[in-house]
Design a protein around this motif. Structure first.
Motif, PDB file in Angstrom:
ATOM      1  N   THR A 171       0.504  -1.188  -0.054  1.00 10.57           N
ATOM      2  CA  THR A 171       0.376   0.202   0.038  1.00 10.57           C
ATOM      3  C   THR A 171       0.922   0.769   0.363  1.00 10.57           C
ATOM      4  O   THR A 171       0.770   2.453  -0.716  1.00 10.57           O
ATOM      5  CB  THR A 171      -0.995   0.296   1.152  1.00 10.57           C
ATOM      6  N   MET A 174       2.704   1.589  -3.169  1.00  7.07           N
ATOM      7  CA  MET A 174       1.631   2.036  -3.958  1.00  7.07           C
ATOM      8  C   MET A 174       1.398   3.780  -4.345  1.00  7.07           C
ATOM      9  O   MET A 174       1.460   4.670  -5.204  1.00  7.07           O
ATOM     10  CB  MET A 174       0.102   1.121  -4.247  1.00  7.07           C
ATOM     11  N   CYS A 175       0.760   4.166  -3.000  1.00  2.00           N
ATOM     12  CA  CYS A 175       0.773   5.754  -2.811  1.00  2.00           C
ATOM     13  C   CYS A 175       2.210   6.159  -3.010  1.00  2.00           C
ATOM     14  O   CYS A 175       1.959   7.346  -3.880  1.00  2.00           O
ATOM     15  CB  CYS A 175       1.137   5.762  -1.211  1.00  2.00           C
ATOM     16  N   TRP A 178       1.920   5.336  -7.690  1.00  4.21           N
ATOM     17  CA  TRP A 178       0.644   5.171  -8.977  1.00  4.21           C
ATOM     18  C   TRP A 178       1.278   7.052  -9.317  1.00  4.21           C
ATOM     19  O   TRP A 178       1.015   8.079  -8.862  1.00  4.21           O
ATOM     20  CB  TRP A 178      -0.304   6.332  -7.635  1.00  4.21           C
ATOM     21  N   SER A 180       0.814  10.448 -11.119  1.00  2.00           N
ATOM     22  CA  SER A 180       0.323  11.519 -11.315  1.00  2.00           C
ATOM     23  C   SER A 180      -0.564  11.754 -12.452  1.00  2.00           C
ATOM     24  O   SER A 180      -1.892  12.255 -11.580  1.00  2.00           O
ATOM     25  CB  SER A 180       1.097  12.665 -11.524  1.00  2.00           C
ATOM     26  N   TRP A 182      -2.859   9.397 -13.724  1.00  3.15           N
ATOM     27  CA  TRP A 182      -4.194   8.839 -12.889  1.00  3.15           C
ATOM     28  C   TRP A 182      -4.518   9.321 -11.368  1.00  3.15           C
ATOM     29  O   TRP A 182      -6.189   9.109 -11.405  1.00  3.15           O
ATOM     30  CB  TRP A 182      -3.500   7.282 -12.588  1.00  3.15           C
ATOM     31  N   GLY A 183      -3.474  10.241 -11.233  1.00  6.48           N
ATOM     32  CA  GLY A 183      -4.253  10.841  -9.807  1.00  6.48           C
ATOM     33  C   GLY A 183      -4.774  11.845  -9.983  1.00  6.48           C
ATOM     34  O   GLY A 183      -6.383  12.094  -8.751  1.00  6.48           O
ATOM     35  N   ALA A 188      -3.958   8.677  -4.903  1.00 11.31           N
ATOM     36  CA  ALA A 188      -3.422   7.307  -4.610  1.00 11.31           C
ATOM     37  C   ALA A 188      -3.748   6.874  -3.586  1.00 11.31           C
ATOM     38  O   ALA A 188      -3.419   5.400  -3.422  1.00 11.31           O
ATOM     39  CB  ALA A 188      -1.713   7.823  -5.247  1.00 11.31           C
ATOM     40  N   ALA A 191      -6.035   5.513  -4.100  1.00 14.00           N
ATOM     41  CA  ALA A 191      -6.439   3.892  -5.074  1.00 14.00           C
ATOM     42  C   ALA A 191      -5.918   2.298  -4.059  1.00 14.00           C
ATOM     43  O   ALA A 191      -6.181   1.709  -4.326  1.00 14.00           O
ATOM     44  CB  ALA A 191      -5.758   4.129  -6.342  1.00 14.00           C
ATOM     45  N   ALA A 192      -5.093   2.693  -3.876  1.00 15.56           N
ATOM     46  CA  ALA A 192      -4.072   1.785  -2.881  1.00 15.56           C
ATOM     47  C   ALA A 192      -5.501   1.949  -1.566  1.00 15.56           C
ATOM     48  O   ALA A 192      -5.558   0.194  -1.624  1.00 15.56           O
ATOM     49  CB  ALA A 192      -3.404   2.346  -2.179  1.00 15.56           C
ATOM     50  N   THR A 195      -7.402  -0.555  -4.032  1.00 18.24           N
ATOM     51  CA  THR A 195      -6.798  -2.129  -4.123  1.00 18.24           C
ATOM     52  C   THR A 195      -6.345  -3.272  -2.590  1.00 18.24           C
ATOM     53  O   THR A 195      -6.731  -4.569  -3.205  1.00 18.24           O
ATOM     54  CB  THR A 195      -5.584  -1.293  -4.446  1.00 18.24           C
TER      55      THR A 195
END
Length: 549
Positions: A171, A174-175, A178, A180, A182-183, A188, A191-192, A195
């Motif tokens: 996690t 991923m933070c 992720w 930018s 998509w952010g 992020a 999303a984390a 997921t």
């Protein structure tokens, strides 16, 4: 006036939802710690989170139950033998007091906190967040205090849940990783969160939030008991002050991160309204919550819609969405919060601190240490007091150094000529600016040390002194006493009405001959030394003093 800003709806919803999810376990845990139960924590988070955002003065701030407030509530709950109605009355009264603070303008004074104190406070909060999450990353439920959590670490290390550790570290990664671009659509941390929760639900056996109670609140009208009135009022005052300090310090953090400027007094009014309603519906008191505010800002929240969204998320949980939130793993939240903690630490200042004043670095480290090992309020109070004392000392040193005998820059050729003619018998001291209590201790000593040998007349020029405090006035009295005992006349020049009133009120009269300007005092000194008589200023012989006018 309430004003809603819809310019950042997507970011505010993302920030509010993420902050709401992060706030959920904290609200439940703090409710239990207060003695009033998990639902009291949730109701407090909902009421304060919504109304403080709606009416407050810090757009990106997330408010809810906080540790310092819960400590006070737990003590009050124990002192009142579990009388919840009286505890909720204290919460409501605290809200009223905070509204009064805001109306009276108390908030502006809390904004005067020096940067090293803010830096130490922010970095300390970041360190606390990381410390508290290390145990959860390893699959355990550590204590809620930083020191206890550190003591717990050896036990956690001896029994690591590697599935939870992998999930938490994944996690965290991923933070950071992720993209930018998509952010912009899915932050992020959110999303984390999604997921990590899905992976744990289908593939891993790790600790999750678990069952969350649901239900609507009932109203709790204020009650007063003569035997317990003092305890309730005392707790309300402490809650109001703690909440005000905690909230406005968090507002400073929000300003620093969001490059905004909060309205301190409006924020206090919003906090007061929120706490008042929280007590009314059976919720615990709270304040601006630094960790949740940072989560909100880092995931896109900018306006008060984010704080209101955070409260609505918690309300949705209370109204029946608990089963979904119950599946969120503690390790996933821990990974998100470690990222938050690392972001809060003031790395920018730490990298260049060695090139700045050592005192500022020492102050920052002290506040950081006190924040982690003692508590926020003690840390900030100690930091502000020490910073103020250091500033007063520096100003006092500058003031004393500016107290010049025979000033180099006189206003006119006549002044230079007069001073040159009588300089062996006259000591002229020019106060370069305001005189504070910090300079008072060294004032008399400085004048004695720098007076010319053979001085018969001492002139003190107050032209640049707009006011005197009591300490400085007493220092002037000491100078006057020394002059009289040494057989010297004291001439006071250029006093403002305020300075003259302070000296006259304290001593019954101005302690020397009073002249409108330095030039007039120099003329009078020359006349006195040459034996001429100034009709306007009697008693100009050494040791004498003209009456004040």
């Amino acid at each position: 006036m309430v004003k809603l800003d819809f310019s950042n709806v997507r970011g505010d919803i993302a920030g509010g939802v993420t902050a709401g999810v992060v706030a959920l376990p904290l609200a439940i845990a703090l409710g239990v710690a207060s003695g009033l139960g998990p639902m009291a924590g949730l109701y407090g988070a909902i009421a304060l989170g919504f109304f403080a955002a709606l009416f407050g003065g810090t757009p990106s701030q997330i408010s809810g139950p906080t540790g310092p407030m819960v400590v006070v509530l737990a003590g009050l709950f124990a002192s009142l033998s579990g009388s919840v109605e009286l505890v909720f009355t204290a919460v409501m009264l605290a809200g009223v007091l905070q509204i009064v603070f805001g109306v009276l303008g108390v908030g502006q004074y809390i904004r005067l906190v020096p940067y090293p104190v803010i830096s130490g406070f922010m970095s300390g909060i970041g360190a606390i967040i990381i410390i508290l999450q290390l145990g959860r990353l390893m699959g355990h439920a550590p204590p809620g205090e930083p020191v206890e959590a550190m003591i717990f670490l050896p036990h956690a290390l001896s029994d690591i849940n590697f599935a939870a550790l992998a999930l938490g570290l994944g996690t965290l990664a991923m933070c950071y990783l992720w993209p930018s671009k998509w952010g912009k659509y899915l932050p992020a941390p959110l999303a984390a969160l999604i997921t990590g929760t899905l992976i744990a639900f289908f593939a891993l056996n790790v600790p999750v939030l678990g069952n969350i109670p649901t239900g609507l609140p009932s109203l709790h009208m204020p009650v007063f008991d003569r035997d317990s009135l003092f305890l309730v009022v005392e707790a309300a005052v402490i809650l109001a002050i703690l909440g005000a300090i905690d909230s406005l310090l968090t507002s400073l953090v929000a300003d620093n991160m969001a490059r905004s400027r909060h309205d301190s007094n409006k924020e206090l009014i919003g906090q007061g309204i929120g706490n008042g309603i929280a007590g009314l519906i059976g919720g615990i008191a709270g304040a601006g919550a630094t960790m949740r505010t940072v989560v909100n800002i880092r995931t896109g929240g900018k306006t008060n819609l984010s704080g209101m969204t955070h409260a609505l998320v918690l309300l949705a949980v209370v109204l029946g969405l608990g089963p979904l939130a119950a599946n969120i793993p503690h390790a996933v939240l821990a990974g998100i919060l470690v990222k938050v903690g690392l972001d809060i630490i003031d790395w920018s200042y730490l990298k260049r601190a060695h090139r700045g004043p050592r005192w500022d670095l020492a102050l920052m480290v002290l506040v950081l240490g006190l924040t982690v090992f003692v508590d926020l309020i003690t840390a900030v109070a100690a930091g502000v007091v020490l910073a103020a004392l250091a500033f007063v000392r520096q100003v006092a040193k500058t003031q004393v150094e500016s107290l010049k005998n025979l000033p180099e820059h006189l206003d006119s050729p006549e002044e230079k000529e007069l001073l040159s003619a009588i300089s062996k018998q006259v000591s002229l001291f020019d106060f370069g600016g305001p005189l504070s209590f910090g300079a008072a201790a060294d004032l008399g000593h400085h004048v004695r040390e720098h007076s010319e040998p053979g001085t018969r007349i001492m002139i003190l020029d107050f032209s640049s002194v707009p006011f005197l405090d009591l300490s400085a006035a007493l220092a002037i009295e000491t100078i006057a006493t020394d002059a009289k005992s040494g057989g010297k006349s004291l001439f006071l020049a250029g006093m403002s009405e305020e300075v003259r009133e302070v000296l006259s009120g304290l001593m019954g009269n101005v302690p020397g001959s009073d002249y409108e300007s330095r030039l007039e005092a120099l003329r009078a000194a020359k006349y006195a030394l040459s034996g001429e008589h100034d009709e306007k200023k009697p008693d100009l012989i050494p040791g004498g003093a003209a009456p004040a006018h």
